[in-house]
Scaffold this active site. Structure first.
Site, PDB file in Angstrom:
ATOM      1  N   ASN A 131      -6.454 -15.730 -18.735  1.00 36.57           N
ATOM      2  CA  ASN A 131      -5.613 -15.245 -17.631  1.00 36.57           C
ATOM      3  C   ASN A 131      -4.231 -14.805 -18.113  1.00 36.57           C
ATOM      4  O   ASN A 131      -3.747 -13.734 -17.744  1.00 36.57           O
ATOM      5  CB  ASN A 131      -5.483 -16.325 -16.553  1.00 36.57           C
ATOM      6  CG  ASN A 131      -6.829 -16.657 -15.928  1.00 36.57           C
ATOM      7  OD1 ASN A 131      -7.820 -15.965 -16.189  1.00 36.57           O
ATOM      8  ND2 ASN A 131      -6.882 -17.695 -15.120  1.00 36.57           N
ATOM      9  N   THR A 176      13.305  28.881   1.837  1.00 39.34           N
ATOM     10  CA  THR A 176      13.145  27.692   2.668  1.00 39.34           C
ATOM     11  C   THR A 176      12.077  28.084   3.689  1.00 39.34           C
ATOM     12  O   THR A 176      11.977  29.264   4.052  1.00 39.34           O
ATOM     13  CB  THR A 176      14.445  27.294   3.406  1.00 39.34           C
ATOM     14  OG1 THR A 176      14.833  28.377   4.256  1.00 39.34           O
ATOM     15  CG2 THR A 176      15.583  26.992   2.434  1.00 39.34           C
ATOM     16  N   HIS A 177      11.288  27.139   4.100  1.00 41.61           N
ATOM     17  CA  HIS A 177      10.157  27.415   5.015  1.00 41.61           C
ATOM     18  C   HIS A 177       9.237  28.488   4.442  1.00 41.61           C
ATOM     19  O   HIS A 177       8.566  29.210   5.181  1.00 41.61           O
ATOM     20  CB  HIS A 177      10.638  27.846   6.406  1.00 41.61           C
ATOM     21  CG  HIS A 177      11.692  26.955   6.978  1.00 41.61           C
ATOM     22  ND1 HIS A 177      11.401  25.866   7.751  1.00 41.61           N
ATOM     23  CD2 HIS A 177      13.042  26.966   6.841  1.00 41.61           C
ATOM     24  CE1 HIS A 177      12.527  25.244   8.103  1.00 41.61           C
ATOM     25  NE2 HIS A 177      13.539  25.895   7.542  1.00 41.61           N
ATOM     26  N   SER A 298     -13.946  34.781 -14.260  1.00 38.36           N
ATOM     27  CA  SER A 298     -14.932  34.491 -13.236  1.00 38.36           C
ATOM     28  C   SER A 298     -16.278  34.989 -13.724  1.00 38.36           C
ATOM     29  O   SER A 298     -16.365  35.990 -14.425  1.00 38.36           O
ATOM     30  CB  SER A 298     -14.541  35.207 -11.942  1.00 38.36           C
ATOM     31  OG  SER A 298     -15.688  35.423 -11.139  1.00 38.36           O
ATOM     32  N   LYS A 304     -11.122  39.060 -12.573  1.00 37.39           N
ATOM     33  CA  LYS A 304     -10.365  37.823 -12.343  1.00 37.39           C
ATOM     34  C   LYS A 304      -9.830  37.172 -13.610  1.00 37.39           C
ATOM     35  O   LYS A 304     -10.514  37.071 -14.620  1.00 37.39           O
ATOM     36  CB  LYS A 304     -11.258  36.793 -11.622  1.00 37.39           C
ATOM     37  CG  LYS A 304     -11.589  37.120 -10.193  1.00 37.39           C
ATOM     38  CD  LYS A 304     -10.384  37.180  -9.275  1.00 37.39           C
ATOM     39  CE  LYS A 304      -9.815  35.804  -8.998  1.00 37.39           C
ATOM     40  NZ  LYS A 304     -10.723  34.974  -8.200  1.00 37.39           N
ATOM     41  N   ASN A 306      -7.916  33.529 -13.803  1.00 36.74           N
ATOM     42  CA  ASN A 306      -7.499  32.444 -12.905  1.00 36.74           C
ATOM     43  C   ASN A 306      -6.611  31.414 -13.600  1.00 36.74           C
ATOM     44  O   ASN A 306      -6.884  31.036 -14.743  1.00 36.74           O
ATOM     45  CB  ASN A 306      -8.739  31.735 -12.348  1.00 36.74           C
ATOM     46  CG  ASN A 306      -9.635  32.675 -11.566  1.00 36.74           C
ATOM     47  OD1 ASN A 306      -9.144  33.580 -10.893  1.00 36.74           O
ATOM     48  ND2 ASN A 306     -10.934  32.485 -11.678  1.00 36.74           N
ATOM     49  N   GLU A 311      -3.980  24.892 -11.562  1.00 39.94           N
ATOM     50  CA  GLU A 311      -4.753  24.385 -10.418  1.00 39.94           C
ATOM     51  C   GLU A 311      -5.251  22.960 -10.683  1.00 39.94           C
ATOM     52  O   GLU A 311      -5.217  22.097  -9.806  1.00 39.94           O
ATOM     53  CB  GLU A 311      -5.947  25.298 -10.142  1.00 39.94           C
ATOM     54  CG  GLU A 311      -5.546  26.662  -9.595  1.00 39.94           C
ATOM     55  CD  GLU A 311      -6.732  27.613  -9.570  1.00 39.94           C
ATOM     56  OE1 GLU A 311      -7.650  27.395  -8.775  1.00 39.94           O
ATOM     57  OE2 GLU A 311      -6.746  28.556 -10.382  1.00 39.94           O
ATOM     58  N   GLN A 343      -9.615  -7.810 -12.715  1.00 41.82           N
ATOM     59  CA  GLN A 343     -10.265  -7.033 -13.778  1.00 41.82           C
ATOM     60  C   GLN A 343     -10.350  -5.560 -13.385  1.00 41.82           C
ATOM     61  O   GLN A 343     -10.431  -4.679 -14.240  1.00 41.82           O
ATOM     62  CB  GLN A 343     -11.659  -7.605 -14.052  1.00 41.82           C
ATOM     63  CG  GLN A 343     -12.392  -6.933 -15.181  1.00 41.82           C
ATOM     64  CD  GLN A 343     -13.584  -7.753 -15.647  1.00 41.82           C
ATOM     65  OE1 GLN A 343     -13.424  -8.807 -16.257  1.00 41.82           O
ATOM     66  NE2 GLN A 343     -14.780  -7.286 -15.339  1.00 41.82           N
ATOM     67  N   LYS A 346      -7.816  -2.286 -14.512  1.00 39.41           N
ATOM     68  CA  LYS A 346      -7.740  -1.542 -15.768  1.00 39.41           C
ATOM     69  C   LYS A 346      -8.126  -0.086 -15.673  1.00 39.41           C
ATOM     70  O   LYS A 346      -7.386   0.797 -16.157  1.00 39.41           O
ATOM     71  CB  LYS A 346      -8.563  -2.249 -16.833  1.00 39.41           C
ATOM     72  CG  LYS A 346      -7.863  -3.499 -17.268  1.00 39.41           C
ATOM     73  CD  LYS A 346      -8.664  -4.395 -18.131  1.00 39.41           C
ATOM     74  CE  LYS A 346      -8.087  -5.784 -18.017  1.00 39.41           C
ATOM     75  NZ  LYS A 346      -8.144  -6.350 -16.634  1.00 39.41           N
TER      76      LYS A 346
HETATM   77  N1  ARG Z   1     -11.717  -9.557 -18.306  1.00 43.02           N
HETATM   78  C1  ARG Z   1     -10.847 -10.355 -17.509  1.00 43.02           C
HETATM   79  C2  ARG Z   1      -9.862  -9.472 -16.755  1.00 43.02           C
HETATM   80  O1  ARG Z   1      -9.734  -8.356 -17.098  1.00 43.02           O
HETATM   81  C3  ARG Z   1     -10.091 -11.299 -18.379  1.00 43.02           C
HETATM   82  C4  ARG Z   1      -9.592 -12.518 -17.659  1.00 43.02           C
HETATM   83  C5  ARG Z   1     -10.757 -13.367 -17.257  1.00 43.02           C
HETATM   84  N2  ARG Z   1     -10.354 -14.617 -16.707  1.00 43.02           N
HETATM   85  C6  ARG Z   1     -11.174 -15.376 -16.028  1.00 43.02           C
HETATM   86  N3  ARG Z   1     -10.717 -16.471 -15.562  1.00 43.02           N
HETATM   87  N4  ARG Z   1     -12.397 -15.011 -15.751  1.00 43.02           N
HETATM   88  O2  ARG Z   1      -9.209  -9.861 -15.812  1.00 43.02           O
END
Ligand code: ARG
Length: 491
Positions: A131, A176-177, A298, A304, A306, A311, A343, A346
Site C-alpha cells: 500500500n 469576439t462571438h 482522402s 483533399k 486534411n 483534429e 489499482q 494507473k
Molecule cells: N497493485 C496494487 C495497486 O496498484 C498494489 C497494492 C496492493 N495492495 C493490496 N493491499 N492489495 O493498488
C-alpha cells in the site's frame, strides 16, 4: 546466512517462498487456489510493470535505510542490491519474465529477487506494505513524467514565440462571438497561447511539490513498529517532504487528480489552438497552409488535404478530460484507507501522460517547423498567408472602434461616438463597401468633427499602433513581449 539461496521444500511441506507459490494460495490461511478468472481480473502487471524503475529505486532506498537502522544486516543489503541490479538489467534488456500469477509489478520483482538472493529478498518487505509501496512508486514515476512534460511545454512555447516573432506586423481580424471585432497582429494572437502554456507549466511545477512527498513508512495503513528513518528514505529518493498521516499516505490519490486536472486544462488549451488551425486552414478562411507532412489525404476526394494532426489533438483532449472524470469518480466513494479500487488509478494516469506528451510534441513540431537532416534547411510546418489575413480584417469593419475613439478625442462622449459609428457602418453596408472606403464628405455628414486625418485611424496598422498599452496588440508591445518570452524561455 541470510544471503544464501533458499533451501528446497521438504516433501509434504509448502514451498519456502510464499510468493513463488502465490498461484496456489496467499498463505496457509487459504485452502484453495485463486480462480483463473479472479487472477486475470485482479492482476495489474500488464500495465503497472511500467513502474519498475520507481519500484526498484524505492526498494533500494528502503533496504538501505533498513540496514542503516540495523533492521537487516549489511550482507542482506548487499544481496538485495545485487539482486535488484540484476533484475534492472534483465528488465532493461527485455529478458525479465513477467508473471500474471504474481499479480503486479511489486510482487513480480520481489519474487524474482528472492529467487535470486534467497532470504535477503524476503526481508526487503520488512516494515513496508504494497500500500505504501505503490503510492511511493506512482509518485516517483509521476514526478519524472512531470519534468518531461515541463520540457515539452517549454518547447511548445518556444515554437509559438519564434513564429510570433516573424508576425508582429501581420494583421488579422481579432474575433469576439466569432465575428470580426478589431484588428490584431498574428503574433499577438499566438502569444495568447504562450501565456496559456506558461500557466500550464506553472501549474505542473506547483503540483509537483505535492506529488513529491513520501508515503513509505505508512506501511499498510497505521505505520510500522520497526524503527524506520523516513527522512533518510525521502532524502535518498529526492522527496521534498513526508506524508504526515499514514492513513492519508496510503489512501489518497489527490496528487494524481491534480495532475490530471492540470493535464486536462493544458489539453483544452491545445484543443483551442488546434481548432483555430483547422479553421484557418479551411478554404473559407485560408489564413494558413500546413506542410504536407502534417496532412493526410482522402481515399475518395482527390483534392483533399486534411489537418488530421490538429483534429486529433482536439479529439484527444476528450480522452484526457475523461480520465480526470474517471479518477474523480474512482475516489469519491472510497472509505479510508487503501481499497483495491486504487489499482484503477494507473491506466487513466498513464494514458494522460502519454496523450499529453505525444500531443505537445507533435503540436510544437508543427508550429515550430523542422530542420531537414540532410540539407540543414529549416522548413516551417505552418505557412502564414498574410494577404488573406489582412483582407479578412479589412472586410469586417474592424476599425469601427477606432473611429469612435477618434470622435471621443474630438470631444464627443463615448456613447454618442459609438452611435455615430453605428450609422457609418450601416451606411457602408447599404452601399456595399467597407467603411474606410466611405468618402470624407459622407463621414462629415454624420459628424462635423470628422477631418481628413480620420483615414489614419481607419487603417489596420493605425488601429494596431494605437493599442500601445501593456498587453495590447501594438507591434511595439508585442515585440517587447517576444523579447520577454525569449529571455524567460532560454534553455
Ligand atoms: N497493485 C496494487 C495497486 O496498484 C498494489 C497494492 C496492493 N495492495 C493490496 N493491499 N492489495 O493498488
Amino acid at each position: 546466512m541470510s544471503s544464501s539461496p533458499p533451501p528446497p521444500a521438504l516433501p509434504g511441506q509448502p514451498a519456502v517462498d510464499p510468493l513463488a507459490n502465490k498461484a496456489q494460495a496467499w498463505s496457509a490461511l487459504f485452502s484453495e487456489p485463486m480462480s483463473a478468472l479472479v487472477q486475470r481480473y485482479t492482476a495489474s502487471v500488464g500495465f503497472d510493470q511500467r513502474l519498475w524503475r520507481a519500484d526498484i529505486a524505492g526498494s533500494l532506498a528502503h533496504a538501505g535505510m533498513l540496514a542503516a537502522q540495523g533492521v537487516i544486516s549489511a550482507e542482506d543489503l548487499a544481496s538485495i542490491q545485487r539482486g535488484l541490479a540484476q533484475i534492472s538489467a534483465d528488465i532493461e534488456a527485455g529478458r525479465f519474465e513477467w508473471k500474471l500469477e504474481l499479480e503486479d509489478v511489486h510482487l513480480n520483482i520481489e519474487a524474482r529477487l528472492t529467487a535470486l538472493v534467497g532470504d535477503a529478498g524476503k526481508r526487503l518487505h520488512t516494515g513496508r506494505s504494497r500500500n505504501d509501496q505503490v503510492a511511493t512508486d506512482v509518485r516517483l514515476w509521476l514526478r519524472g513524467e512531470i519534468d518531461g512534460l515541463h520540457g515539452l511545454l517549454l518547447d511548445m512555447q518556444r515554437a509559438l514565440v519564434e513564429l510570433a516573432a516573424q508576425h508582429t506586423d501581420t494583421v488579422m481580424p481579432g474575433y469576439t462571438h466569432m465575428q470580426v471585432a478589431q484588428p490584431v497582429s498574428f503574433a499577438h494572437h499566438l502569444l495568447a497561447y504562450v501565456e496559456m502554456f506558461a500557466r500550464d507549466a506553472e501549474r505542473l511545477a506547483d503540483l509537483r511539490r505535492r506529488v513529491n512527498r513520501l508515503p513509505l513508512g505508512a506501511a499498510a495503513l497505521a505505520g510500522t513498529s520497526y524503527p524506520l528513518d523516513r527522512q533518510q528514505v525521502a532524502h535518498a529518493l529526492g522527496f521534498e517532504g513526508l506524508c504526515q498521516n499514514s492513513l492519508d499516505a496510503v489512501s489518497d490519490r489527490d496528487f494524481a487528480l491534480e495532475f490530471t486536472a492540470a493535464a486536462s486544462i493544458c489539453m483544452v488549451h491545445v484543443s483551442r489552438l488546434a481548432e483555430e488551425i483547422v479553421l484557418w486552414m479551411s478554404q473559407n478562411f485560408g489564413f494558413i497552409d500546413l506542410a504536407d507532412r502534417y496532412c493526410t489525404g482522402s481515399s475518395i476526394m482527390p483534392q483533399k488535404r486534411n489537418p488530421d494532426v490538429a483534429e486529433l489533438a482536439r479529439g484527444k483532449s476528450g480522452r484526457v478530460i475523461g480520465h480526470l472524470t474517471a479518477l474523480l469518480v474512482l475516489m469519491k466513494g472510497q472509505p479510508l484507507t487503501y481499497n483495491k479500487d486504487n489499482q484503477e488509478d494507473k491506466e487513466p494516469l498513464f494514458d494522460t501522460v502519454d496523450t499529453l506528451a505525444a500531443t505537445l510534441r507533435i503540436m510544437a513540431e508543427m508550429v515550430g517547423g523542422t530542420r531537414d537532416p540532410k540539407s540543414g534547411a529549416w522548413t516551417g510546418g505552418i505557412t502564414v498567408k498574410k494577404a488573406a489575413m489582412e483582407a479578412a480584417a479589412m472586410r469586417g469593419y474592424a476599425t469601427a472602434t477606432d473611429l469612435a475613439d477618434y470622435l471621443v478625442k474630438k470631444g464627443l462622449p463615448f456613447r454618442d461616438a459609438h452611435e455615430t459609428v453605428a450609422h457609418a457602418v450601416k451606411l457602408a453596408i447599404a452601399q456595399g463597401k467597407d467603411r474606410s472606403a466611405l468618402p470624407l464628405a459622407t463621414l462629415q455628414g454624420l459628424n462635423a468633427h470628422i477631418g481628413g486625418d480620420v483615414f489614419d485611424v481607419l487603417t489596420l496598422r493605425g488601429s494596431l499602433n494605437a493599442r500601445n498599452v501593456l498587453g495590447g496588440t501594438a507591434p511595439a508591445q508585442v515585440l517587447a513581449q517576444v523579447a520577454r518570452h525569449r529571455t524567460r524561455l532560454q534553455a
